[in-house]
Design an enzyme around this catalytic site. Structure first.
Site, PDB file in Angstrom:
ATOM      1  N   ARG A  62       0.828  -1.219   0.000  1.00  0.00           N
ATOM      2  CA  ARG A  62       0.000   0.000   0.000  1.00  0.00           C
ATOM      3  C   ARG A  62       0.859   1.265   0.000  1.00  0.00           C
ATOM      4  NH1 ARG A  62      -2.335  -3.728   3.053  1.00  0.00           N
ATOM      5  NH2 ARG A  62      -1.399  -2.924   4.951  1.00  0.00           N
ATOM      6  N   GLU A  99       3.235  -6.118  13.187  1.00  0.00           N
ATOM      7  CA  GLU A  99       2.205  -6.248  14.224  1.00  0.00           C
ATOM      8  C   GLU A  99       1.681  -7.691  14.167  1.00  0.00           C
ATOM      9  OE1 GLU A  99      -1.083  -3.636  13.624  1.00  0.00           O
ATOM     10  OE2 GLU A  99      -1.979  -4.077  15.567  1.00  0.00           O
TER      11      GLU A  99
HETATM   12  P1  AMP Z   1       4.684  -2.114  11.855  1.00  0.00           P
HETATM   13  O1  AMP Z   1       5.980  -2.678  11.350  1.00  0.00           O
HETATM   14  O2  AMP Z   1       4.140  -2.853  13.022  1.00  0.00           O
HETATM   15  O3  AMP Z   1       4.779  -0.612  12.077  1.00  0.00           O
HETATM   16  O4  AMP Z   1       3.610  -2.361  10.709  1.00  0.00           O
HETATM   17  C1  AMP Z   1       3.537  -1.527   9.605  1.00  0.00           C
HETATM   18  C2  AMP Z   1       3.216  -2.262   8.349  1.00  0.00           C
HETATM   19  O5  AMP Z   1       2.202  -3.237   8.534  1.00  0.00           O
HETATM   20  C3  AMP Z   1       2.702  -1.306   7.300  1.00  0.00           C
HETATM   21  O6  AMP Z   1       3.300  -1.637   6.057  1.00  0.00           O
HETATM   22  C4  AMP Z   1       1.207  -1.517   7.282  1.00  0.00           C
HETATM   23  O7  AMP Z   1       0.751  -1.573   5.959  1.00  0.00           O
HETATM   24  C5  AMP Z   1       0.978  -2.840   7.979  1.00  0.00           C
HETATM   25  N1  AMP Z   1       0.027  -2.746   9.096  1.00  0.00           N
HETATM   26  C6  AMP Z   1       0.319  -2.922  10.409  1.00  0.00           C
HETATM   27  N2  AMP Z   1      -0.757  -2.822  11.162  1.00  0.00           N
HETATM   28  C7  AMP Z   1      -1.773  -2.535  10.337  1.00  0.00           C
HETATM   29  C8  AMP Z   1      -3.168  -2.285  10.529  1.00  0.00           C
HETATM   30  N3  AMP Z   1      -3.731  -2.313  11.755  1.00  0.00           N
HETATM   31  N4  AMP Z   1      -3.925  -2.022   9.436  1.00  0.00           N
HETATM   32  C9  AMP Z   1      -3.366  -2.000   8.211  1.00  0.00           C
HETATM   33  N5  AMP Z   1      -2.069  -2.223   7.964  1.00  0.00           N
HETATM   34  C10 AMP Z   1      -1.277  -2.491   9.014  1.00  0.00           C
END
Ligand code: AMP
Length: 174
Positions: A62, A99
């Site tokens: 995205r 996550e």
């Molecule tokens: P993080 O590494 O935990 O900051 O996760 C970020 C990545 O995971 C990004 O590329 C987001 O597209 C995706 N992502 C994490 N959590 C979500 C969420 N709740 N909704 C949509 N995309 C998420």
């Protein structure tokens, strides 16, 4: 003048996707709304206008949808940071914890010329693991991270704390 962006009403919560307990932030309604999309791109780019950004790096997948028009807006080039195994030439990689899960991201080993000023763009800042890995990747190759810009910041996950002293910009915080 453009009306203020009402991004929140165009971001849909999808509970238990892709796993139980995760509330997925679906940005497709925002992307499909011409006025909101244009306003979001302008706002993502705004703090970095005139800051000499050479390249905008978008994180798969995205992030690509946002990084590309932001790069056009800033008069910069665009670089894809991809999931493992997708890029055709020699790559560098960096590992990160999502996550939901663990993975690594890659860029072409020559994607960021020495000293180039790079803006990293993604849809969501959650735990910050992906963004931190993206910074390591850019800087490991030779670029300089001038900032990071996100549509959504999940503040309760404290991703910003993984990016100390970095200019972090986000449009909507939950
Ligand atoms: P993080 O590494 O935990 O900051 O996760 C970020 C990545 O995971 C990004 O590329 C987001 O597209 C995706 N992502 C994490 N959590 C979500 C969420 N709740 N909704 C949509 N995309 C998420």
């Amino acid at each position: 003048m453009r009306p203020p962006l009402d991004a929140r009403s165009l971001i849909t919560d999808v509970p238990d996707f892709p796993k139980k307990g995760i509330v997925f932030k679906d940005i497709t309604p925002l992307l499909a709304d011409a006025a909101a999309f244009a306003a979001a791109i302008d706002e993502l780019a705004q703090p970095f206008v005139g800051k000499g950004i050479d390249l905008v790096a978008g994180i798969e997948s995205r992030g690509f949808l946002l990084a590309t028009p932001v790069a056009y807006r800033l008069g910069a080039g665009v670089v894809p940071i991809r999931k493992k195994g997708k890029l055709p030439r020699k790559t560098r990689s960096a590992s990160y914890a999502l996550e939901y899960g663990q993975d690594s991201i890659e860029a072409h080993a020559d994607a960021f010329p020495a000293g180039s000023r790079v803006l990293i763009v993604d849809d969501v800042l959650a735990t910050g693991g992906t963004a931190k890995a993206a910074c390591e990747l850019v800087e490991g190759i030779g670029g300089r991270v001038a900032g990071l810009s996100f549509l959504i910041e999940l503040g309760f996950l404290k991703g910003r704390e993984k990016l100390p002293r970095r200019p972090v910009h986000s449009l909507v915080e939950y």
